[in-house]
Design a protein around this motif. Structure first.
Motif, mmCIF file in Angstrom:
data_model
loop_
_atom_site.group_PDB
_atom_site.id
_atom_site.type_symbol
_atom_site.label_atom_id
_atom_site.label_comp_id
_atom_site.label_asym_id
_atom_site.label_seq_id
_atom_site.Cartn_x
_atom_site.Cartn_y
_atom_site.Cartn_z
ATOM 1 N N ARG A 98 0.838 -1.215 0.000
ATOM 2 C CA ARG A 98 0.000 0.000 0.000
ATOM 3 C C ARG A 98 0.867 1.255 0.000
ATOM 4 N NH1 ARG A 98 -5.497 -0.183 2.012
ATOM 5 N NH2 ARG A 98 -5.320 1.998 1.406
ATOM 6 N N LEU A 99 1.938 1.263 0.800
ATOM 7 C CA LEU A 99 2.831 2.421 0.841
ATOM 8 C C LEU A 99 3.486 2.656 -0.520
ATOM 9 C CD1 LEU A 99 4.567 2.039 4.299
ATOM 10 C CD2 LEU A 99 3.076 3.902 3.576
ATOM 11 N N LYS A 100 3.910 1.583 -1.164
ATOM 12 C CA LYS A 100 4.551 1.707 -2.475
ATOM 13 C C LYS A 100 3.552 2.249 -3.509
ATOM 14 C CE LYS A 100 8.256 -1.649 -2.070
ATOM 15 N NZ LYS A 100 8.865 -2.847 -2.633
ATOM 16 N N MET A 101 2.307 1.788 -3.442
ATOM 17 C CA MET A 101 1.281 2.271 -4.365
ATOM 18 C C MET A 101 1.009 3.745 -4.152
ATOM 19 S SD MET A 101 0.357 -0.193 -6.348
ATOM 20 C CE MET A 101 -1.280 0.144 -6.951
ATOM 21 N N THR A 102 0.981 4.169 -2.889
ATOM 22 C CA THR A 102 0.739 5.573 -2.559
ATOM 23 C C THR A 102 1.855 6.448 -3.117
ATOM 24 O OG1 THR A 102 -0.387 4.903 -0.530
ATOM 25 C CG2 THR A 102 0.346 7.175 -0.652
#
Length: 105
Positions: A98-102
């Motif tokens: 999720r952090l990488k997608m953000t």
């Protein structure tokens, strides 16, 4: 009778650690403790193992000789070296994704 020291794990991932060129460096197990007779974990704790030496059915053995029994279906997660420190600090593979997608948006 001697009981083998093992840890039972749920909601688990086999984390494939990749280098910059996407070559496999090694694998670790990440998941939540269901039961532990080693005295290292409490029920509900997360864990991130040392490098996996062997996987046979639902038994995972690490390079340090620890044994983990995985319950249910696990998932795979590709991680770079920087992600491993986050996994060891308790961030889940899902949270890292999720952090990488953000950051991409």
């Amino acid at each position: 009778m001697y009981k083998v020291k093992q840890t039972r794990v749920r909601d688990w991932y086999i984390v494939k650690i990749l280098d910059e060129k996407q070559n496999l460096i090694g694998q670790v197990l990440w998941g939540f403790v269901l039961e532990d007779n080693t005295g290292r974990f409490n029920c509900g704790d997360y864990l991130c193992t040392s490098l996996i030496e062997k996987i046979k059915d639902n038994l995972i053995i690490t390079a340090k000789g620890s044994q983990y029994i995985v319950e249910g279906n696990g998932k795979e997660f590709d991680a770079d070296i920087a992600d491993v420190e986050q996994l060891r600090r308790g961030r889940s593979p899902f949270q890292i994704s999720r952090l990488k997608m953000t950051k991409l948006h």
